[in-house]
Write a protein that holds these residues in place. Structure first.
Motif, PDB file in Angstrom:
ATOM      1  N   PRO A  18       5.886  -3.573 -10.928  1.00  0.00           N
ATOM      2  CA  PRO A  18       5.805  -2.134 -10.384  1.00  0.00           C
ATOM      3  C   PRO A  18       7.050  -1.328 -10.680  1.00  0.00           C
ATOM      4  O   PRO A  18       7.135  -0.514 -11.133  1.00  0.00           O
ATOM      5  N   TRP A  19       8.102  -1.861 -10.173  1.00  0.00           N
ATOM      6  CA  TRP A  19       9.469  -1.161 -10.058  1.00  0.00           C
ATOM      7  C   TRP A  19       9.954  -1.039 -11.600  1.00  0.00           C
ATOM      8  O   TRP A  19      10.577   0.118 -12.018  1.00  0.00           O
ATOM      9  N   ALA A  20       9.649  -2.061 -12.216  1.00  0.00           N
ATOM     10  CA  ALA A  20      10.337  -1.929 -13.806  1.00  0.00           C
ATOM     11  C   ALA A  20       9.529  -0.918 -14.661  1.00  0.00           C
ATOM     12  O   ALA A  20      10.150  -0.152 -15.281  1.00  0.00           O
ATOM     13  N   GLY A  21       8.114  -0.880 -14.254  1.00  0.00           N
ATOM     14  CA  GLY A  21       7.396  -0.049 -14.966  1.00  0.00           C
ATOM     15  C   GLY A  21       7.807   1.537 -14.513  1.00  0.00           C
ATOM     16  O   GLY A  21       8.162   2.325 -15.559  1.00  0.00           O
ATOM     17  N   PHE A  22       8.046   1.662 -13.604  1.00  0.00           N
ATOM     18  CA  PHE A  22       8.450   3.161 -12.888  1.00  0.00           C
ATOM     19  C   PHE A  22       9.909   3.353 -13.532  1.00  0.00           C
ATOM     20  O   PHE A  22      10.088   4.654 -13.962  1.00  0.00           O
TER      21      PHE A  22
ATOM     22  N   GLU B 166       0.925  -1.176  -0.101  1.00  0.00           N
ATOM     23  CA  GLU B 166      -0.030  -0.133  -0.102  1.00  0.00           C
ATOM     24  C   GLU B 166       0.807   1.098  -0.022  1.00  0.00           C
ATOM     25  O   GLU B 166       0.491   2.125  -0.776  1.00  0.00           O
ATOM     26  N   VAL B 167       1.548   1.135   0.715  1.00  0.00           N
ATOM     27  CA  VAL B 167       3.046   2.435   0.883  1.00  0.00           C
ATOM     28  C   VAL B 167       3.418   2.219  -0.318  1.00  0.00           C
ATOM     29  O   VAL B 167       3.783   3.751  -1.038  1.00  0.00           O
ATOM     30  N   ARG B 168       3.774   1.341  -1.055  1.00  0.00           N
ATOM     31  CA  ARG B 168       4.558   1.293  -2.429  1.00  0.00           C
ATOM     32  C   ARG B 168       3.581   2.280  -3.342  1.00  0.00           C
ATOM     33  O   ARG B 168       4.046   2.983  -4.534  1.00  0.00           O
TER      34      ARG B 168
ATOM     35  N   GLY C  59       4.661   5.626  -4.711  1.00  0.00           N
ATOM     36  CA  GLY C  59       4.811   5.378  -5.875  1.00  0.00           C
ATOM     37  C   GLY C  59       4.020   6.354  -6.876  1.00  0.00           C
ATOM     38  O   GLY C  59       4.554   7.009  -7.757  1.00  0.00           O
ATOM     39  N   THR C  60       2.612   6.642  -6.494  1.00  0.00           N
ATOM     40  CA  THR C  60       2.044   7.721  -7.405  1.00  0.00           C
ATOM     41  C   THR C  60       2.596   9.045  -7.254  1.00  0.00           C
ATOM     42  O   THR C  60       2.769   9.664  -8.098  1.00  0.00           O
TER      43      THR C  60
ATOM     44  N   ALA D  94       4.143   3.176 -18.764  1.00  0.00           N
ATOM     45  CA  ALA D  94       4.690   1.882 -18.053  1.00  0.00           C
ATOM     46  C   ALA D  94       4.575   2.188 -16.573  1.00  0.00           C
ATOM     47  O   ALA D  94       4.161   1.248 -15.515  1.00  0.00           O
ATOM     48  N   ALA D  95       4.966   3.428 -16.134  1.00  0.00           N
ATOM     49  CA  ALA D  95       5.146   3.762 -14.623  1.00  0.00           C
ATOM     50  C   ALA D  95       3.839   3.618 -13.815  1.00  0.00           C
ATOM     51  O   ALA D  95       3.849   3.341 -12.415  1.00  0.00           O
ATOM     52  N   PHE D  96       2.630   3.584 -14.337  1.00  0.00           N
ATOM     53  CA  PHE D  96       1.444   3.449 -13.677  1.00  0.00           C
ATOM     54  C   PHE D  96       1.160   1.957 -13.269  1.00  0.00           C
ATOM     55  O   PHE D  96       0.508   1.665 -12.258  1.00  0.00           O
ATOM     56  N   ALA D  97       2.364   1.264 -13.417  1.00  0.00           N
ATOM     57  CA  ALA D  97       2.336  -0.286 -13.184  1.00  0.00           C
ATOM     58  C   ALA D  97       2.676  -0.206 -11.315  1.00  0.00           C
ATOM     59  O   ALA D  97       2.473  -0.894 -10.792  1.00  0.00           O
ATOM     60  N   ILE D  98       3.365   0.909 -10.954  1.00  0.00           N
ATOM     61  CA  ILE D  98       3.577   0.944  -9.902  1.00  0.00           C
ATOM     62  C   ILE D  98       2.370   0.956  -8.661  1.00  0.00           C
ATOM     63  O   ILE D  98       2.593   0.836  -7.483  1.00  0.00           O
TER      64      ILE D  98
END
Lengths: 514, 258
Positions: free
Chosen positions: A487-491, A393-395, A399-400, A458-462
């Motif tokens: 998630p982190w790969a997209g970011f 949840e924190v990620r 991340g957002t 792709a960043a929205f994967a986070i």
């Protein structure tokens, strides 16, 4: 005349060190003294939080196009498995108690469709299971034969270990064995009952002294993936029944009394049960033993749904960040800035730090408010929110905010590169927001996945909090909130584009006249 | 009015960016359409694909170029201070706005027609090779077909209305970044929010009033009953947005200092 008037620097500060600090301060003053930009940040913060309050989806209510929504019915939350993950746990179980260490061995001679026109699903499964109890959500380990994915060992809902391929038939039966030793369960399989191979060994937390061991069958609702359906593929969910025949059943260890007894775990469903004849046991089961997946029309809301507003806030952030650079060119202030600080790369770095920090904080405040208020609203309308770990949840929330901040730096760099706010704003919106829009509502799933691998969107994967489970057939499409990259790969894709833009901007700033 | 028109035409014609942006409208539209066509396959036949809509997907990107073009027509003058010269030479400010609107609509209609023709050509080249053949029950895309013609001509009109909306928004905002950000946000973000809100009535209402989802209903040739809004009614919603933006822009131009 004295020489003290020559220097305006405070005593004790060194030129090289305090240079960047002063630059930061100068850029911060520039930012906070433009009222429109501060208002832009407030707008970003408020819409990020406010959109979550538009979400009036109500679980159990039905939506009539153009008509009224019936609300307040509510949906039952799925069972909670080990570790708190939401699970589907419904199958037919022929079991007996087993005290202490022991093992169960069977020969499985068929896996066929029990009833219904839909037939077996690829993940229709039957085999043997050792479980803590017959309560849904109990810890377990199972050896099984599936209709389309070969022999598997599955445990605690999310665990899935592949064994040899192939299904079970009278011509080529499959032997399965599970042995329990303390908290450890080992799964074996064999083609002939004499040469055994280990499929997996797992440790189950919280296994009681007396466990339930026996045969099971389960078959998930029918699902047909249709990748061409726009706006997220859909699946249909007619119930199916799997029928499995077992013989050569043997249990070693201390039996805690009682013979074989059938139980429909997770509630009875039509067409399920078991019967014994001539040393063989036939089990008819429906349902699934797997993690719960909300995609494909099942009720349930993910945490990230409350973070939708960040896309709206992002627009305001992009506009302000681009202007933070281009306004200097339009007003000619850039010549003063570069006269005061001739190292142009450092000026860009200072601007990036200021705009990145400000937008991160605005994004973070907006996201936290959105999640807190959004979850409350969703729960009050009878929805249940799929449980995720605190770290996840924190990620998603941080991340957002990080997406917002990095996109702001991207807009800043493109503003420096293009020296035009029209170009910078359009480029960033077309690179970050448009691919996301095309992926979730316009393009078919295959093209949508590629768009969300290659573009900064792709960043929205986070934001994705629930993973796609291969052992559950469901429409794992961007439209349903499942991204092709981790998630982190997209970011990292967004960060890569931003690093490239910043690099090009530094080169351009150094080479061009201001 | 003729002087205003010719002045605006000379200004727009002699700015270097105009022809590049017009070319970008055509290239971006056709290119994204080609990607969408290439991504859509139906080897076995009987897929529920709206071929006209798929072939016109490029409008999603092409409209961004139209937004830049139309917004900078007026916000660019504010950026450079040219607007004061313009209003000195032509004190009737609404006439200036009307002339700008006429010139930009003419250019966008021309570029949009070429872009949509490109989309149709690309669709005819790619789609039959992906299983969309007459043998599978798909008729070749033809502008002689009523709904297809409506989708194609409607897409050109859509671009023209987007240009008017952007022009009005830029007259209100007087700043390029704010105008473009507002318009693109309105176009792109509302559908995202509607999609993520799921199957609720709020989402449906958003799709009915948002300029892009309503306006692009004109592209649908199949499944018209499932649309949030009927094709021409949807284009009407976009026209209302454009009218309100132009009206607000015109009123503010008269009321405010340049």
């Amino acid at each position: 005349m004295t020489t003290t008037a020559v220097t305006s620097r405070a005593p004790g500060t060194r030129a090289g060190h305090s240079g960047f600090g002063r630059l930061l301060r100068a850029e911060w003053v520039k930012f906070r003294t433009v009222r429109g930009w501060v208002i832009g940040m407030l707008v970003a913060l408020l819409v990020t939080a406010g959109v979550a309050l538009l979400d009036h989806s109500a679980c159990g209510g039905t939506v009539v196009p153009g008509g009224k929504v019936i609300t307040g019915v509510g949906c039952a939350a799925p069972a909670s498995g080990p570790g708190g993950v939401a699970v589907t746990d419904s199958f037919y179980f022929v079991r007996q108690p087993l005290a202490g260490n022991g093992s169960i061995t069977v020969r499985m001679t068929s896996l066929t469709s029990g009833q219904g026109p839909a037939g077996l699903q690829p993940w229709s499964k039957a085999g043997i299971i050792i479980t803590a109890s017959t309560r849904p959500g109990s810890a377990y380990a199972a050896m099984m034969v599936t209709a389309g994915h070969g022999v598997r060992m599955q445990y605690d809902y999310t665990g899935d270990i592949a064994g040899p391929p192939g299904t079970a038939s009278a011509a080529s039966p499959r032997w399965l064995r599970l042995t329990r030793s303390g908290g450890t369960v080992t799964g074996y399989q064999s083609a002939d009952g004499s040469r055994w191979s280990v499929v997996g060994t797992v440790r189950l937390a919280g296994l009681p002294a007396v466990v339930q061991a026996g045969m099971f069958a389960a078959s998930p609702g029918s699902y047909q993936s249709s990748s061409q359906t726009l706006g997220g593929s859909s699946g249909s969910g007619a119930a199916t029944v799997a029928a499995a025949r077992f013989d050569h059943v043997s249990v070693t260890g201390q039996r805690a009394g009682g013979g074989w007894a059938g139980v429909a775990v997770g509630g009875p469903s039509p067409g399920t049960g078991f019967h014994r004849a001539a040393g063989a046991v036939t089990v008819n089961g429906s349902g699934d033993i797997a993690p719960y997946v909300a995609a494909g029309g099942q009720p349930g809301t993910s945490v990230e749904q409350t973070l939708t507003g960040a896309v709206v806030g992002l627009i305001a952030v992009i506009v302000v960040a681009a202007m933070f650079m281009t306004a200097e060119y339009r007003r000619g202030l850039i010549r003063v800035t570069f006269a005061a600080s001739p190292r142009r790369g450092r000026v860009l770095a200072a601007k990036a730090v200021v705009i990145g920090s400000v937008t991160f904080l605005a994004g973070l405040a907006g996201s936290i408010a959105a999640v807190v208020a959004g979850e409350r609203l969703l729960r009050s309308n009878g929805n249940f929110i799929l449980p995720v770990s605190a770290f996840t949840e924190v990620r998603a929330v941080a991340g957002t905010a990080a997406i917002v901040a990095v996109a702001a730096v991207l807009a800043l760099a493109l503003g420096a590169l293009l020296r035009s706010s029209a170009g910078a704003v359009t480029a960033v919106i077309a690179a970050v927001v448009l691919p996301y829009l095309l992926a979730i509502i316009v393009l078919p799933a295959g093209a949508a996945d590629w768009l969300l691998r290659l573009t900064p969107a792709a960043a929205f994967a986070i934001q994705q909090t629930t993973p796609a489970y291969p052992q559950v057939s469901a429409p794992y499409t961007p439209g349903n909130g499942y991204f092709p990259l981790a998630p982190w790969a997209g970011f990292a894709v967004l960060c890569g584009y931003t690093a490239l833009a910043v690099g090009l901007a530094v080169v351009a700033l150094r080479r061009r006249d201001a | 009015m003729r002087e205003a028109l010719s002045a605006e035409w000379v200004k727009l014609r002699t700015v270097a960016g105009t022809k590049w942006l017009l070319a970008a409208v055509v290239v971006a539209t056709a290119a994204l359409s080609a990607i969408a066509d290439a991504a859509t396959r139906c080897p076995a036949g009987r897929c529920q694909v709206d071929l006209a809509k798929t072939s016109l997907t490029g409008i999603y990107l092409g409209q961004a170029m139209v937004v830049i073009l139309a917004a900078t027509v007026i916000s660019g003058e504010y950026g450079t201070g040219m607007i004061r010269v313009t209003f000195t030479a032509m004190p009737r400010r609404t006439a200036v706005l009307a002339a700008k609107a006429a010139v930009i609509v003419g250019l966008v209609l021309a570029a949009g027609t070429i872009a949509v023709a490109g989309c149709a050509l690309v669709g005819q080249l790619i789609l039959p090779g992906h299983g969309f053949t007459t043998a599978h029950g798909y008729e070749a895309l033809s502008l002689g077909d009523g709904p297809v013609l409506r989708a194609a001509a409607g897409s050109v009109l859509y671009l023209a209305l987007i240009a008017l909306l952007s022009l009005g928004a830029a007259a209100v905002a007087r700043d390029t970044a704010v105008a473009i950000g507002t318009v693109l946000g309105l176009l792109y973000v509302v559908p995202v929010v509607a999609a993520l809100l799921g199957n609720s009535s709020t989402a449906r209402h958003l799709q009915q009033i948002a300029p892009m989802t309503a306006g692009l209903a004109i592209q649908a040739t199949t499944g018209l009953r499932a649309l949030p809004i009927a094709p021409w009614a949807g284009l009407g919603v976009l026209a209302a947005w454009a009218a309100v933006a132009l009206l607000a822009g015109g009123v503010l131009l008269r009321l405010r200092d340049a």
